[in-house]
Enzyme design. Structure first.
Site, PDB file in Angstrom:
ATOM      1  N   GLU A 124      81.795 -40.984  10.367  1.00  9.53           N
ATOM      2  CA  GLU A 124      82.096 -40.492   9.024  1.00  9.53           C
ATOM      3  C   GLU A 124      83.527 -40.845   8.621  1.00  9.53           C
ATOM      4  OE1 GLU A 124      82.256 -36.307   6.446  1.00  9.53           O
ATOM      5  OE2 GLU A 124      81.322 -36.339   8.435  1.00  9.53           O
TER       6      GLU A 124
ATOM      7  N   GLY B 139      85.356 -20.187   2.539  1.00 10.02           N
ATOM      8  CA  GLY B 139      86.398 -19.724   3.445  1.00 10.02           C
ATOM      9  C   GLY B 139      86.531 -20.530   4.712  1.00 10.02           C
ATOM     10  N   ALA B 140      85.872 -21.698   4.768  1.00  9.64           N
ATOM     11  CA  ALA B 140      85.921 -22.516   5.987  1.00  9.64           C
ATOM     12  C   ALA B 140      85.788 -23.986   5.629  1.00  9.64           C
ATOM     13  CB  ALA B 140      84.813 -22.103   6.953  1.00  9.64           C
TER      14      ALA B 140
ATOM     15  N   THR C 144      90.923 -32.972   6.827  1.00  8.88           N
ATOM     16  CA  THR C 144      92.177 -33.296   6.153  1.00  8.88           C
ATOM     17  C   THR C 144      93.046 -34.189   7.030  1.00  8.88           C
ATOM     18  OG1 THR C 144      93.389 -31.399   7.046  1.00  8.88           O
ATOM     19  CG2 THR C 144      92.146 -31.046   4.995  1.00  8.88           C
TER      20      THR C 144
ATOM     21  N   ILE D 271      79.676 -29.671  -1.895  1.00  9.07           N
ATOM     22  CA  ILE D 271      78.673 -30.464  -1.201  1.00  9.07           C
ATOM     23  C   ILE D 271      78.320 -31.729  -1.998  1.00  9.07           C
ATOM     24  CG2 ILE D 271      76.397 -30.460  -0.134  1.00  9.07           C
ATOM     25  CD1 ILE D 271      78.535 -28.519   1.093  1.00  9.07           C
ATOM     26  N   THR D 272      78.707 -32.871  -1.456  1.00  2.24           N
ATOM     27  CA  THR D 272      78.402 -34.159  -2.062  1.00  2.24           C
ATOM     28  C   THR D 272      76.890 -34.389  -2.057  1.00  2.24           C
ATOM     29  OG1 THR D 272      80.507 -35.080  -1.315  1.00  2.24           O
ATOM     30  CG2 THR D 272      78.786 -36.644  -1.890  1.00  2.24           C
TER      31      THR D 272
ATOM     32  N   GLN E 117     111.492 -59.453 -10.510  1.00  3.35           N
ATOM     33  CA  GLN E 117     111.639 -59.291  -9.069  1.00  3.35           C
ATOM     34  C   GLN E 117     111.108 -57.947  -8.571  1.00  3.35           C
ATOM     35  OE1 GLN E 117     115.580 -58.680  -7.037  1.00  3.35           O
ATOM     36  NE2 GLN E 117     115.169 -60.736  -6.234  1.00  3.35           N
TER      37      GLN E 117
ATOM     38  N   THR F 271      81.129 -27.330   4.735  1.00  5.63           N
ATOM     39  CA  THR F 271      82.233 -26.596   4.110  1.00  5.63           C
ATOM     40  C   THR F 271      81.750 -25.343   3.388  1.00  5.63           C
ATOM     41  OG1 THR F 271      83.423 -28.676   3.801  1.00  5.63           O
ATOM     42  CG2 THR F 271      84.168 -26.792   2.510  1.00  5.63           C
TER      43      THR F 271
END
Length: 381
Positions: A244, A129-130, A367, A157-158, A281, A126
């Site tokens: 993934e 802009g992308a 997404t 970035i993870t 209920q 990522t």
């Protein structure tokens, strides 16, 4: 429900991992959330116990485990907290690229320290802009003799701040038509001149999961850092995205199960108008609806796990699971917080963290709108 996926050895492994996490992770998770990072000492403990990349070959430090061991690790980490998901990314998303497409020299150099906990990995696709449109990335790797010079910026970035090894998607041919044919993958090590990390991003949730921007300014690497063939990066990414997205669906269904468990317990204890609110209920109907949908989701995810283990092509089905289960988990989070009343909005209640953490699952790994586009395409619409 009869267990038709895991065998005896898998369950022994799960029991061992759960005990390990109860001792080494659960008591410290709140601190990790506050510090926005899982400490390296914990990563090293994971490596020592065989919980990092167990599916890799023994010569790299693994034990040739099947994918079900990865499922167990992801499930048990999610039960501790969604902020643990960076470990699953390291195990089952990043290292598979090196294992599948790397040379023997590259595997020895980068997989071996990754199974021991000495090295933490990330994948950088990522950009500002992308996102889902990978063919639009602007990070470039220009040839300079036997070297490449990389310039660009990656975002969200993870494991980015902790990472020692990063798989980076770059354009090696900006003029390629179609554009995706110009993408290649490189492995960049922390400390390489010109490679820097931004500060940890202040996210809404998943705080223990450190995330940052990565900057590449005239980063010079030799061809030994090119992963696989030049210009094949997009194909490699597409090949690995099935797993993934399945991992995301697995984590999301576990999160939904955990939120339902928390809410059943809370509504059974909380009293209003002289009764436990689980006796009303409306509460019963809400819990029954969630239990039904979660059961449906779990059945579907388990079916896909079995098919994935058999190396079946389930790209369409995984895309379905990724969007439907993450949307379900978000719905469950909202309903469960509502049933907690005002207490659900308090940070000391786990449901508040779960509510924050689950939102991004419908965004990362493609997404949910992109998932529906993939499904429609494969329906020949």
């Amino acid at each position: 429900m009869e267990n038709i996926i895991f065998g005896k050895d898998h369950e022994i492994f799960r029991t061992s991992l759960r005990k390990f996490l109860e001792k080494e992770a659960v008591p410290f998770f709140k601190t990790w959330e506050e510090e926005k990072c899982i400490p390296r000492t914990f990563w090293k403990k994971l490596g020592e116990q065989g919980y990092l990349c167990p599916w890799t070959d023994e010569k790299y430090g693994g034990f040739n485990a099947d994918f079900l061991y990865s499922v167990i690790i992801n499930e048990e980490m999610e039960k501790v907290g969604t902020g643990m998901s960076g470990i699953g990314l390291h195990n089952d998303i990043v290292i598979p690229y090196i294992d599948s497409f790397g040379s023997e020299v590259q595997k020895q150099r980068w997989i071996t320290p990754s199974t021991s906990g000495k090295a933490i990995t990330a994948i950088a696709m990522t950009e500002p802009g992308a996102g889902s449109d990978l063919s639009n990335i602007r990070t470039v790797a220009d040839k300079d003799g036997d070297h490449f010079i990389i310039n660009g910026e990656k975002s969200f970035i993870t494991n980015g701040h902790s990472a020692d090894i990063v798989v980076v998607a770059c354009k090696t041919d900006p003029d390629a038509e179609p554009a995706y044919k110009g993408i290649s993958l490189f492995v960049i090590e922390a400390g390489t001149q010109g490679f820097s990390k931004g500060k940890k991003l202040n996210k809404v949730g998943q705080h223990a999961n450190d995330t940052c921007e990565l900057i590449f300014e005239d980063v010079r690497v030799d061809r030994g850092h090119l992963l696989g063939k030049e210009g094949h990066g997009f194909y490699y990414l597409m090949e690995k995205l099935q797993q993934e997205r399945l991992i995301v669906a697995i984590n999301a269904i576990v999160a939904a199960e955990r939120m339902l468990e928390l809410t059943k317990e809370y509504t059974g204890q909380r009293k209003a108008f002289g009764h436990s609110i689980s006796k009303f209920q409306n509460t019963q109907f809400k819990l029954a609806e969630m239990a039904t949908e979660i059961s449906i989701g779990r059945t579907y995810v388990d079916t896909l796990i079995k098919k994935h283990v058999k190396n079946e092509d389930v790209v369409t089905e995984v895309s379905m699971a990724k969007w439907w289960v993450t949307d379900l988990a978000k719905k469950v989070a909202t309903e469960c917080m509502q049933l907690h009343g005002g207490y659900g909005y308090m940070e000391e209640y786990e449901i508040a963290r779960r509510y924050r953490d689950i939102a991004v699952t419908s965004i990362y790994a493609g997404t949910n709108e992109i998932m529906k586009t993939i499904i429609a395409k494969n329906m020949n619409l």
